[in-house]
Design a protein around this motif. Structure first.
Motif, short mmCIF file in Angstrom:
data_model
loop_
_atom_site.label_atom_id
_atom_site.label_comp_id
_atom_site.label_asym_id
_atom_site.label_seq_id
_atom_site.Cartn_x
_atom_site.Cartn_y
_atom_site.Cartn_z
N GLY A 1 35.63 31.24 29.14
CA GLY A 1 34.85 32.26 29.83
C GLY A 1 34.05 33.08 28.82
O GLY A 1 34.50 33.30 27.70
N MET A 2 32.89 33.55 29.24
CA MET A 2 32.05 34.31 28.32
C MET A 2 32.79 35.60 27.94
O MET A 2 33.40 36.25 28.77
CB MET A 2 30.72 34.71 28.99
N ASN A 3 32.72 35.94 26.67
CA ASN A 3 33.20 37.22 26.13
C ASN A 3 34.50 37.74 26.75
O ASN A 3 34.65 38.92 27.03
CB ASN A 3 32.09 38.29 26.23
N PHE A 4 35.46 36.84 26.96
CA PHE A 4 36.75 37.22 27.53
C PHE A 4 37.37 38.38 26.75
O PHE A 4 37.90 39.34 27.31
CB PHE A 4 37.68 36.01 27.49
N ALA A 5 37.27 38.29 25.42
CA ALA A 5 37.99 39.22 24.55
C ALA A 5 37.41 40.63 24.56
O ALA A 5 38.06 41.58 24.13
CB ALA A 5 37.99 38.68 23.12
N SER A 6 36.19 40.78 25.08
CA SER A 6 35.55 42.10 24.98
C SER A 6 35.88 43.04 26.14
O SER A 6 35.29 44.10 26.28
CB SER A 6 34.03 41.93 24.86
N HIS A 7 36.83 42.65 26.99
CA HIS A 7 37.22 43.50 28.13
C HIS A 7 38.66 43.95 27.95
O HIS A 7 39.52 43.16 27.59
CB HIS A 7 37.06 42.72 29.43
N SER A 8 38.93 45.22 28.24
CA SER A 8 40.28 45.74 28.00
C SER A 8 41.26 45.34 29.09
O SER A 8 42.47 45.32 28.90
CB SER A 8 40.25 47.26 27.87
N LEU A 9 40.72 44.98 30.27
CA LEU A 9 41.56 44.67 31.41
C LEU A 9 41.20 43.30 31.97
O LEU A 9 40.03 43.00 32.18
CB LEU A 9 41.35 45.75 32.49
N VAL A 10 42.23 42.47 32.22
CA VAL A 10 42.01 41.16 32.81
C VAL A 10 42.74 41.11 34.15
O VAL A 10 43.92 41.44 34.23
CB VAL A 10 42.55 40.03 31.90
N VAL A 11 42.02 40.74 35.21
CA VAL A 11 42.63 40.66 36.54
C VAL A 11 42.75 39.20 36.96
O VAL A 11 41.76 38.46 36.92
CB VAL A 11 41.80 41.43 37.59
N VAL A 12 43.97 38.79 37.33
CA VAL A 12 44.19 37.43 37.84
C VAL A 12 44.42 37.53 39.34
O VAL A 12 45.32 38.25 39.79
CB VAL A 12 45.43 36.79 37.17
N THR A 13 43.61 36.82 40.13
CA THR A 13 43.79 36.88 41.58
C THR A 13 43.58 35.50 42.21
O THR A 13 42.60 34.82 41.93
CB THR A 13 42.85 37.95 42.22
N PRO A 14 44.52 35.06 43.06
CA PRO A 14 44.35 33.78 43.75
C PRO A 14 43.53 34.00 45.02
O PRO A 14 43.69 35.01 45.70
CB PRO A 14 45.79 33.38 44.12
N VAL A 15 42.63 33.06 45.32
CA VAL A 15 41.80 33.17 46.52
C VAL A 15 41.87 31.84 47.26
O VAL A 15 41.66 30.79 46.67
CB VAL A 15 40.32 33.47 46.14
N TYR A 16 42.15 31.91 48.56
CA TYR A 16 42.19 30.69 49.35
C TYR A 16 41.42 30.89 50.65
O TYR A 16 41.83 31.69 51.48
CB TYR A 16 43.64 30.28 49.64
N GLU A 17 40.31 30.18 50.80
CA GLU A 17 39.48 30.24 52.01
C GLU A 17 39.18 31.69 52.40
O GLU A 17 39.34 32.08 53.54
CB GLU A 17 40.19 29.55 53.19
N ASP A 18 38.75 32.48 51.46
CA ASP A 18 38.63 33.91 51.75
C ASP A 18 37.53 34.55 50.93
O ASP A 18 37.78 35.50 50.18
CB ASP A 18 39.96 34.60 51.48
N VAL A 19 36.30 34.04 51.08
CA VAL A 19 35.19 34.60 50.31
C VAL A 19 34.92 36.05 50.71
O VAL A 19 34.66 36.90 49.87
CB VAL A 19 33.92 33.74 50.50
N GLU A 20 35.06 36.33 52.01
CA GLU A 20 34.76 37.68 52.51
C GLU A 20 35.67 38.75 51.88
O GLU A 20 35.19 39.74 51.32
CB GLU A 20 34.91 37.70 54.04
N ALA A 21 36.97 38.53 51.98
CA ALA A 21 37.91 39.51 51.45
C ALA A 21 37.79 39.64 49.94
O ALA A 21 37.76 40.74 49.40
CB ALA A 21 39.34 39.14 51.85
#
Length: 234
Positions: A1-21
């Motif tokens: 991923g671009m410039n991963f290291a330059s962000h202080s916070l990383v969010v991991v989120t699973p998404v399944y058939e849910d573009v809207e939410a």
């Protein structure tokens, strides 16, 4: 991923058939954390509405979408996201695991992150203060918690919403239990855990993807993490 290291916070989120939410979540994350956040969205093999990087870009967020070739389920999707993060993470970065359905609120994340400031804490888990659930669910959950305690000798009082330091991420990713049950793996890993009482939001859109069968299965997978303890206690 671009410039991963330059962000202080990383969010991991699973998404399944849910573009809207998930799009609403991304907008809220951008509003709250802006450039400091990098999102690792794990699309769990969606067929009808797969997530693409455009929905991150529209929200103005840095991040990646990991597109899984098949549906592996919520817990394994989180494990895959954490695996991606563990290979890239910098010592000063913090990681938050959250669901994308609206119940885990970006506004409550600082509360979790503040708990990580202690030297004695590796993971801060959200203990749910308010749950908007049916009576049937509440009853089932109460029985399950008793059963889990009886079978494992442990209390499980948290779900997937948590904040982690890099060593905890690396340790969890090394555990074969992680893809089976994330919260169970946190308990089994013996990382130093603190809990915070956190309010949940209402679901953004649609019904829960977790039907009763899925819930019971998830419960049994939590027991599987402690299979040895359960065998001994039985």
């Amino acid at each position: 991923g671009m410039n991963f290291a330059s962000h202080s916070l990383v969010v991991v989120t699973p998404v399944y058939e849910d573009v809207e939410a998930s799009s609403r979540l991304f907008i809220e994350l951008a509003a709250q954390f802006g450039d400091s956040v990098f999102v690792v969205a794990v699309d769990d093999g969606s067929v009808k509405s797969p997530l693409d990087i455009a929905s991150l870009e529209r929200a103005g967020l840095a991040g990646v979408v990991l597109q899984l070739r098949r549906n592996v389920g919520h817990q394994r999707a989180i494990a895959i996201g954490l695996g991606y993060v563990s290979e890239r993470i910098q010592p000063s970065q913090r990681v938050v695991v959250m669901d994308s359905d609206g119940e885990d609120l970006p506004s409550t994340m600082p509360e979790l992150l503040v708990g990580l400031e202690s030297e004695q804490v590796d993971v801060v888990v959200a203990q749910r203060r308010r749950r908007v659930e049916t009576l049937k669910f509440k009853l089932f959950y109460a029985v399950y918690k008793r059963f889990f305690g009886l079978m494992t000798g442990r209390e499980i009082s948290f779900g997937n919403f948590m904040a982690l330091k890099p060593p905890a991420v690396k340790r969890l990713v090394a555990m074969q239990e992680l893809p089976i049950h994330v919260a169970g793996a946190v308990l089994a890993s013996k990382v130093r855990t603190a809990g915070r009482l956190i309010d949940r939001g209402p679901r953004y859109a649609g019904q829960s993807k977790m039907n009763f069968v899925g819930l019971v299965l998830h419960g049994f997978k939590g027991l599987m993490v402690f299979a040895e303890d359960v065998l001994v206690r039985v």
